[in-house]
Design a protein around this motif. Structure first.
Motif, PDB file in Angstrom:
ATOM      1  N   PHE A 300     -16.129  11.191  26.036  1.00  0.00           N
ATOM      2  CA  PHE A 300     -17.540  10.909  25.823  1.00  0.00           C
ATOM      3  C   PHE A 300     -18.368  11.690  26.839  1.00  0.00           C
ATOM      4  O   PHE A 300     -17.855  12.144  27.863  1.00  0.00           O
ATOM      5  CB  PHE A 300     -17.839   9.411  25.879  1.00  0.00           C
ATOM      6  CG  PHE A 300     -17.413   8.732  27.154  1.00  0.00           C
ATOM      7  CD1 PHE A 300     -18.327   8.482  28.170  1.00  0.00           C
ATOM      8  CD2 PHE A 300     -16.095   8.326  27.334  1.00  0.00           C
ATOM      9  CE1 PHE A 300     -17.939   7.853  29.335  1.00  0.00           C
ATOM     10  CE2 PHE A 300     -15.705   7.687  28.498  1.00  0.00           C
ATOM     11  CZ  PHE A 300     -16.630   7.461  29.516  1.00  0.00           C
ATOM     12  N   GLU A 301     -19.635  11.853  26.531  1.00  0.00           N
ATOM     13  CA  GLU A 301     -20.530  12.631  27.384  1.00  0.00           C
ATOM     14  C   GLU A 301     -21.357  11.701  28.254  1.00  0.00           C
ATOM     15  O   GLU A 301     -21.855  10.668  27.800  1.00  0.00           O
ATOM     16  CB  GLU A 301     -21.466  13.488  26.521  1.00  0.00           C
ATOM     17  CG  GLU A 301     -20.759  14.572  25.735  1.00  0.00           C
ATOM     18  CD  GLU A 301     -20.128  15.635  26.616  1.00  0.00           C
ATOM     19  OE1 GLU A 301     -20.769  16.026  27.623  1.00  0.00           O
ATOM     20  OE2 GLU A 301     -19.003  16.065  26.301  1.00  0.00           O
ATOM     21  N   LEU A 302     -21.520  12.065  29.522  1.00  0.00           N
ATOM     22  CA  LEU A 302     -22.305  11.295  30.463  1.00  0.00           C
ATOM     23  C   LEU A 302     -23.045  12.274  31.360  1.00  0.00           C
ATOM     24  O   LEU A 302     -22.412  13.015  32.136  1.00  0.00           O
ATOM     25  CB  LEU A 302     -21.392  10.406  31.314  1.00  0.00           C
ATOM     26  CG  LEU A 302     -21.849   8.964  31.555  1.00  0.00           C
ATOM     27  CD1 LEU A 302     -21.886   8.197  30.239  1.00  0.00           C
ATOM     28  CD2 LEU A 302     -20.898   8.264  32.512  1.00  0.00           C
ATOM     29  N   ASP A 303     -24.373  12.337  31.217  1.00  0.00           N
ATOM     30  CA  ASP A 303     -25.190  13.190  32.083  1.00  0.00           C
ATOM     31  C   ASP A 303     -24.690  14.640  32.098  1.00  0.00           C
ATOM     32  O   ASP A 303     -24.516  15.254  33.156  1.00  0.00           O
ATOM     33  CB  ASP A 303     -25.208  12.608  33.503  1.00  0.00           C
ATOM     34  CG  ASP A 303     -26.347  13.179  34.353  1.00  0.00           C
ATOM     35  OD1 ASP A 303     -27.287  13.744  33.754  1.00  0.00           O
ATOM     36  OD2 ASP A 303     -26.275  13.073  35.586  1.00  0.00           O
ATOM     37  N   ARG A 395      -9.949   2.384  43.452  1.00  0.00           N
ATOM     38  CA  ARG A 395     -10.143   3.220  42.261  1.00  0.00           C
ATOM     39  C   ARG A 395     -11.614   3.338  41.871  1.00  0.00           C
ATOM     40  O   ARG A 395     -12.067   4.410  41.466  1.00  0.00           O
ATOM     41  CB  ARG A 395      -9.315   2.675  41.091  1.00  0.00           C
ATOM     42  CG  ARG A 395      -9.233   3.674  39.912  1.00  0.00           C
ATOM     43  CD  ARG A 395      -8.277   3.216  38.845  1.00  0.00           C
ATOM     44  NE  ARG A 395      -8.204   4.182  37.763  1.00  0.00           N
ATOM     45  CZ  ARG A 395      -7.259   5.112  37.621  1.00  0.00           C
ATOM     46  NH1 ARG A 395      -6.298   5.216  38.513  1.00  0.00           N
ATOM     47  NH2 ARG A 395      -7.274   5.947  36.598  1.00  0.00           N
ATOM     48  N   ALA A 396     -12.375   2.264  41.959  1.00  0.00           N
ATOM     49  CA  ALA A 396     -13.793   2.332  41.611  1.00  0.00           C
ATOM     50  C   ALA A 396     -14.519   3.329  42.511  1.00  0.00           C
ATOM     51  O   ALA A 396     -15.384   4.089  42.048  1.00  0.00           O
ATOM     52  CB  ALA A 396     -14.429   0.949  41.729  1.00  0.00           C
ATOM     53  N   GLU A 397     -14.162   3.366  43.786  1.00  0.00           N
ATOM     54  CA  GLU A 397     -14.771   4.325  44.710  1.00  0.00           C
ATOM     55  C   GLU A 397     -14.341   5.755  44.367  1.00  0.00           C
ATOM     56  O   GLU A 397     -15.137   6.695  44.480  1.00  0.00           O
ATOM     57  CB  GLU A 397     -14.383   3.986  46.150  1.00  0.00           C
ATOM     58  CG  GLU A 397     -14.942   2.651  46.643  1.00  0.00           C
ATOM     59  CD  GLU A 397     -14.468   2.308  48.044  1.00  0.00           C
ATOM     60  OE1 GLU A 397     -13.907   3.194  48.720  1.00  0.00           O
ATOM     61  OE2 GLU A 397     -14.646   1.142  48.465  1.00  0.00           O
ATOM     62  N   ALA A 398     -13.088   5.906  43.960  1.00  0.00           N
ATOM     63  CA  ALA A 398     -12.588   7.238  43.589  1.00  0.00           C
ATOM     64  C   ALA A 398     -13.307   7.773  42.351  1.00  0.00           C
ATOM     65  O   ALA A 398     -13.674   8.950  42.279  1.00  0.00           O
ATOM     66  CB  ALA A 398     -11.084   7.164  43.343  1.00  0.00           C
ATOM     67  N   ASN A 433     -11.777  -1.631  34.532  1.00  0.00           N
ATOM     68  CA  ASN A 433     -11.651  -0.742  33.378  1.00  0.00           C
ATOM     69  C   ASN A 433     -12.317   0.586  33.711  1.00  0.00           C
ATOM     70  O   ASN A 433     -13.456   0.614  34.191  1.00  0.00           O
ATOM     71  CB  ASN A 433     -12.303  -1.373  32.145  1.00  0.00           C
ATOM     72  CG  ASN A 433     -12.272  -0.456  30.931  1.00  0.00           C
ATOM     73  OD1 ASN A 433     -13.250   0.216  30.651  1.00  0.00           O
ATOM     74  ND2 ASN A 433     -11.160  -0.425  30.229  1.00  0.00           N
ATOM     75  N   ASP A 434     -11.614   1.699  33.481  1.00  0.00           N
ATOM     76  CA  ASP A 434     -12.130   3.018  33.837  1.00  0.00           C
ATOM     77  C   ASP A 434     -13.463   3.333  33.160  1.00  0.00           C
ATOM     78  O   ASP A 434     -14.387   3.866  33.781  1.00  0.00           O
ATOM     79  CB  ASP A 434     -11.104   4.097  33.474  1.00  0.00           C
ATOM     80  CG  ASP A 434     -10.134   4.404  34.616  1.00  0.00           C
ATOM     81  OD1 ASP A 434     -10.413   3.995  35.758  1.00  0.00           O
ATOM     82  OD2 ASP A 434      -9.106   5.054  34.359  1.00  0.00           O
ATOM     83  N   CYS A 441     -21.284   3.981  37.193  1.00  0.00           N
ATOM     84  CA  CYS A 441     -21.700   5.083  38.063  1.00  0.00           C
ATOM     85  C   CYS A 441     -22.990   5.722  37.577  1.00  0.00           C
ATOM     86  O   CYS A 441     -23.885   6.050  38.366  1.00  0.00           O
ATOM     87  CB  CYS A 441     -20.598   6.159  38.113  1.00  0.00           C
ATOM     88  SG  CYS A 441     -19.099   5.673  38.983  1.00  0.00           S
ATOM     89  N   GLU A 442     -23.082   5.895  36.253  1.00  0.00           N
ATOM     90  CA  GLU A 442     -24.285   6.510  35.692  1.00  0.00           C
ATOM     91  C   GLU A 442     -25.499   5.626  35.946  1.00  0.00           C
ATOM     92  O   GLU A 442     -26.561   6.099  36.358  1.00  0.00           O
ATOM     93  CB  GLU A 442     -24.102   6.739  34.185  1.00  0.00           C
ATOM     94  CG  GLU A 442     -25.313   7.454  33.569  1.00  0.00           C
ATOM     95  CD  GLU A 442     -25.270   7.425  32.049  1.00  0.00           C
ATOM     96  OE1 GLU A 442     -25.720   8.422  31.446  1.00  0.00           O
ATOM     97  OE2 GLU A 442     -24.829   6.427  31.468  1.00  0.00           O
TER      98      GLU A 442
END
Length: 444
Positions: A300-303, A395-398, A433-434, A441-442
């Motif tokens: 999927f596309e993000l920014d 992982r969330a920070e990564a 969940n990734d 983040c967005e």
């Protein structure tokens, strides 16, 4: 349902003078009473204390088939096994067969899909009694049961009563060596699945995979090889991040899915359908309607960045996904991945090598470290060899760091977790969940 003990034992070549009515066959001693047959060794004493009749575990499958009137005979049963590709193939099969008018159930990793609901699953393949409940409950309501089959399930007799009309082998590469110890044992565990074929059953085998060729020594007459070199031959065309093209026989197929390996997964599906006497011509328009599997080459596309989430957690699968993305990235490929704790340690260094060589930036992070120290997992990766690797435990920070580092037209690959909804670290299972993380983040 009930049977006389004597007729149950006669079905497995044993005999008794004892008169007893049997209402239950099980390998769970807690379910036992004087009207039960317990098939097993581990909890034999408990079963005897509960007055059950006890036999060896090797008889469990035959007893269940006899007692419950051969549950598999009431369905067309398809088993899919392999190191990678099981989930995608079973998903695509269920979608195709449903569109062709079959009533289907899919049993597999993370979730079991019934016609009207999804039920979470802890294992790739459920235990034998859970499988039995499914086979008994849906008799006369369902046409086809499609199952992912793990090597653990084969070794642990979770398939006991199940007999397959079709078995699909996607590939075999080194995996689960913490359990099997050697690749040879893992390979032959997979090959033992052939013993669960129905008399007229067929094996669909990815012929481009040399590790599968030994199957011809065992079941040559029942094998249908598919692949670029197989009897069911695929000719790959152009692939993009959103589309793959290929041809089989005289038909051209277009799927709105990504990855060259996806073509092989679809080849397995089409080979299976043709073996069921389904005209490939009917499949041409249906292939274009297939939906991607969540967490498997999900793009999927993000920014203005392409985000790819994939379950790749073996050296082979990570190499396949990263190599494909490398061909299509306009600028940089950024990879976030980790290795599971208390699992095969030998794959850690090779996975780090693959990621570092194919990607521009690599962020090593947690991926179900369980009770093993994250520092130990990282040490096994031998990361000092590489200049483009960052280590961020959480992982969330990564994931957030990958998003911050990314630029216009980069691709971010989040590998290893797929659509899993949790992380296990320091023995604690927490929601994660990734996809949800990168979307956060967005917004953040």
């Amino acid at each position: 349902m009930s049977r006389q003990l004597k007729e149950c034992l006669q079905a497995i070549g044993l005999d008794t003078d004892e008169n007893r009515v049997i209402y239950n066959i099980t390998h769970d001693s807690r379910e036992c009473d004087k009207n039960s047959i317990y098939a097993g060794e581990r909890y034999k004493e408990d079963a005897l204390a509960r007055k059950a009749y006890v036999v060896e575990e090797k008889y469990l499958g035959e007893l269940l088939c006899f007692f419950y009137d051969d549950p598999s005979a009431h369905y067309f049963v398809i088993g899919v096994t392999g190191t990678n590709g099981k989930t995608s193939v079973t998903h695509f099969l269920k979608q195709m067969l449903t569109m062709l008018g079959y009533r289907c159930i899919r049993l597999g990793t993370q979730v079991n899909e019934f016609e009207d609901k999804h039920v979470e699953s802890d294992n790739t393949t459920m235990n034998v009694m859970e499988n039995l409940k499914v086979f008994l409950k849906h008799r006369d309501q369902i046409d086809c049961i499609i199952m992912e089959v793990s090597s653990h399930a084969i070794e642990e007799n979770r398939l006991a009563f199940i007999r397959f009309d079709r078995i699909i082998y996607t590939n075999i590469t080194p995996e689960h060596l913490d359990y099997h110890l050697t690749f040879t044992h893992y390979q032959y565990s997979k090959f033992k699945l052939r013993f669960y074929l129905k008399q007229e059953g067929k094996i669909l085998l990815h012929y481009d995979q040399l590790n599968l060729h030994r199957m011809f020594q065992f079941e040559r007459e029942r094998v249908i090889p598919y692949g670029i070199k197989g009897r069911f031959q695929l000719k790959a065309g152009n692939t993009t991040l959103n589309e793959c093209r290929f041809s089989v026989r005289e038909y051209d197929f277009v799927a709105n899915l990504a990855g060259e390996h996806t073509i092989m997964n679809l080849g397995a599906v089409l080979a299976c359908l043709e073996s069921m006497n389904i005209d490939l011509k009917k499949c041409v328009p249906l292939i274009s309607l297939l939906k991607p599997v969540e967490g498997r080459m999900e793009i999927f596309e993000l920014d203005s960045r392409s985000i790819v989430i994939d379950y790749a957690h073996t050296p082979d699968s990570l190499a396949v996904v990263a190599s494909f993305l490398k061909k299509h990235v306009q600028k940089r490929l950024i990879c976030v991945f980790g290795c599971g704790g208390e699992r095969d340690q030998k794959k850690r260094a090779p996975m780090a090598q693959i990621a570092a060589s194919l990607c521009d930036i690599v962020i090593v992070t947690e991926d179900n470290s369980r009770n093993e120290p994250f520092e130990k997992i990282v040490k096994d990766m031998e990361l000092e060899r590489f200049h483009n690797v960052i280590v961020i435990e959480k992982r969330a920070e990564a994931v957030h760091k990958a998003f911050i580092l990314s630029q216009l037209n980069d691709i971010i690959l989040l590998a290893g977790k797929g659509n899993e909804q949790f992380l296990i670290a320091k023995g604690v299972k927490t929601p994660y969940n990734d996809k949800a993380c990168i979307c956060q983040c967005e917004r953040g």
